[in-house]
Structures are given as structure tokens and as C-alpha cells.
Design a protein around this motif. Structure first.
Motif, PDB file in Angstrom:
ATOM      1  N   GLY A   1      -4.795   7.010   6.441  1.00 42.44           N
ATOM      2  CA  GLY A   1      -6.114   6.726   5.905  1.00 42.44           C
ATOM      3  C   GLY A   1      -6.246   7.132   4.442  1.00 42.44           C
ATOM      4  O   GLY A   1      -7.187   6.712   3.761  1.00 42.44           O
TER       5      GLY A   1
ATOM      6  N   VAL B   1       0.553   5.058   1.143  1.00 38.31           N
ATOM      7  CA  VAL B   1      -0.334   5.934   1.912  1.00 38.31           C
ATOM      8  C   VAL B   1       0.360   7.262   2.172  1.00 38.31           C
ATOM      9  O   VAL B   1       1.578   7.383   2.032  1.00 38.31           O
ATOM     10  CB  VAL B   1      -0.753   5.275   3.250  1.00 38.31           C
ATOM     11  CG1 VAL B   1      -1.491   3.958   3.010  1.00 38.31           C
ATOM     12  CG2 VAL B   1       0.438   5.053   4.168  1.00 38.31           C
TER      13      VAL B   1
ATOM     14  N   VAL C   1      -5.159   6.425   1.061  1.00 36.62           N
ATOM     15  CA  VAL C   1      -4.516   5.321   0.341  1.00 36.62           C
ATOM     16  C   VAL C   1      -4.443   5.692  -1.139  1.00 36.62           C
ATOM     17  O   VAL C   1      -5.457   5.907  -1.782  1.00 36.62           O
ATOM     18  CB  VAL C   1      -5.297   3.999   0.516  1.00 36.62           C
ATOM     19  CG1 VAL C   1      -4.643   2.869  -0.270  1.00 36.62           C
ATOM     20  CG2 VAL C   1      -5.399   3.649   1.997  1.00 36.62           C
TER      21      VAL C   1
ATOM     22  N   ASP D   1      -1.247  11.005   7.028  1.00 30.79           N
ATOM     23  CA  ASP D   1      -2.586  10.459   7.214  1.00 30.79           C
ATOM     24  C   ASP D   1      -2.679   9.093   6.530  1.00 30.79           C
ATOM     25  O   ASP D   1      -3.034   9.009   5.357  1.00 30.79           O
ATOM     26  CB  ASP D   1      -3.641  11.407   6.642  1.00 30.79           C
ATOM     27  CG  ASP D   1      -5.072  10.918   6.891  1.00 30.79           C
ATOM     28  OD1 ASP D   1      -5.262   9.789   7.409  1.00 30.79           O
ATOM     29  OD2 ASP D   1      -6.003  11.666   6.546  1.00 30.79           O
TER      30      ASP D   1
ATOM     31  N   ARG E   1       0.865  -1.181   0.000  1.00 30.30           N
ATOM     32  CA  ARG E   1       0.000   0.000   0.000  1.00 30.30           C
ATOM     33  C   ARG E   1       0.895   1.222   0.000  1.00 30.30           C
ATOM     34  O   ARG E   1       1.912   1.239   0.688  1.00 30.30           O
ATOM     35  CB  ARG E   1      -0.866   0.071   1.259  1.00 30.30           C
ATOM     36  CG  ARG E   1      -1.947  -0.947   1.335  1.00 30.30           C
ATOM     37  CD  ARG E   1      -2.810  -0.886   2.599  1.00 30.30           C
ATOM     38  NE  ARG E   1      -2.493   0.126   3.579  1.00 30.30           N
ATOM     39  CZ  ARG E   1      -3.400   0.921   4.164  1.00 30.30           C
ATOM     40  NH1 ARG E   1      -4.667   0.831   3.856  1.00 30.30           N
ATOM     41  NH2 ARG E   1      -3.036   1.796   5.073  1.00 30.30           N
TER      42      ARG E   1
END
Length: 175
Positions: free
Chosen positions: A142, A136, A144, A140, A134
Motif C-alpha cells: 500500500g 512499492v 507506493v 506493505d 509501480r
């Protein structure tokens, strides 16, 4: 307002050498897991969180990171993880090759940005590993930008055939 890029040529029109990626002030070093650590019940173990800065040259004509550079960021993180392993993962006889990569682009990355590439041990086989990934936002997680996975297969450099996964890699994946 449209951003223009500065030409990177010398007086003779020869392209300038690409600068090495430098770490910005305050950048965090990669954080390999000493041993692969599960992140939640049933989730694959976290292998590493690697900080990656977005460089001006990573941008395309739309002023966001070109999709091919996502793969470069993932490659950089995989190499940081492999180099962090306590033991040999490559030799004169065996080496990993990228056999497959799958990527889901979730949102564009704009400049300036500091990223974190997260690597997860999804599968450990006899000759290969599947690494989940991933990208990111550093500030943050969150946000993505992409997710997916890559399959690395170790091959015998002389025959070109699949070779046994090195012990250091197996241990690094929690296997």
C-alpha cells in the motif's frame, strides 16, 4: 544527526569499482507471471513482481533515494522480466529501445528499504509495448513510491527502423 558516506577511493584517489548488486539474506526471487495475469476487472495484466534492495549508494544528499535511481530500479525489473520470457526477445537483428518513460514520484524512499517493482502489460502494439510500473514497499504494497509507464520499441539494428514485436514478448504480455 546527519549520515556521512564513506569515501570509495583507493590510496591514489582513484574511484573504487562499483560492487555488483547482491541479494540480501531472505530476498525473494523475481516472480514473473508464466502468462500475463489480470489483477482485477479492467486492470492491465501483472507481468512481474521484482524485489529490489535499496543500496547505500542509491542515496542523495537528503538521505533518500535519488530520483534518477527510480529509473534504474524500473530498468532492472524490465530486464528481469524480459530475461524470464520463454523465447528470444533480442537478437543480432532486433533489440528493444526505451522510447518514452513517464514517472509520478509519490513519496521518497529512505534507506534501509526492500522494494518491489510491479510491471503491468498496458498495451501491446505491432512494434512496441507499454509497460505500466509501480515501486512499492516489500512489507506493505500500500506504500507506493512511484507509478507510471514505459514504452519499449523493437528496432532493426541495421536500419534503425521499427521492427515487429518478437513472439515471446507478445505472448509474455498476454497478446
Amino acid at each position: 544527526m546527519t549520515r556521512r558516506r564513506k569515501k570509495t577511493e583507493d590510496a591514489a584517489g582513484t574511484p573504487a569499482a562499483k560492487p555488483r548488486r547482491s541479494k540480501p539474506a531472505g530476498a525473494q526471487p523475481p516472480t514473473p507471471a508464466s502468462a500475463a495475469q489480470p489483477v482485477a476487472d479492467g486492470a492491465p495484466p501483472l507481468l512481474m513482481r521484482a524485489p529490489i534492495p535499496v543500496r547505500w549508494r542509491d542515496l542523495d544528499a537528503f538521505n533518500h533515494v535519488n530520483n534518477a535511481n527510480y529509473l534504474t530500479f524500473l530498468e532492472e525489473a524490465r530486464l528481469q522480466w524480459l530475461q524470464s520470457l520463454p523465447g528470444p526477445w533480442v537478437s543480432e537483428d532486433v533489440a528493444p529501445v526505451l522510447a518514452a518513460v513517464q514517472i509520478n514520484y509519490r513519496r521518497p524512499i529512505e534507506w534501509p528499504a526492500q522494494l518491489i517493482v510491479e510491471l503491468y502489460g498496458e498495451r501491446v502494439g505491432n512494434t512496441s509495448i507499454t509497460i505500466g510500473h509501480r515501486i512499492v514497499a516489500e512489507n506493505d504494497p500500500g506504500i507506493v513510491y512511484c507509478d507510471g509507464n514505459a514504452v519499449l520499441v523493437w528496432i532493426d539494428r541495421h536500419s534503425g527502423k521499427a521492427a515487429e514485436l518478437p513472439d515471446a514478448v507478445r505472448r509474455g504480455c498476454g497478446g
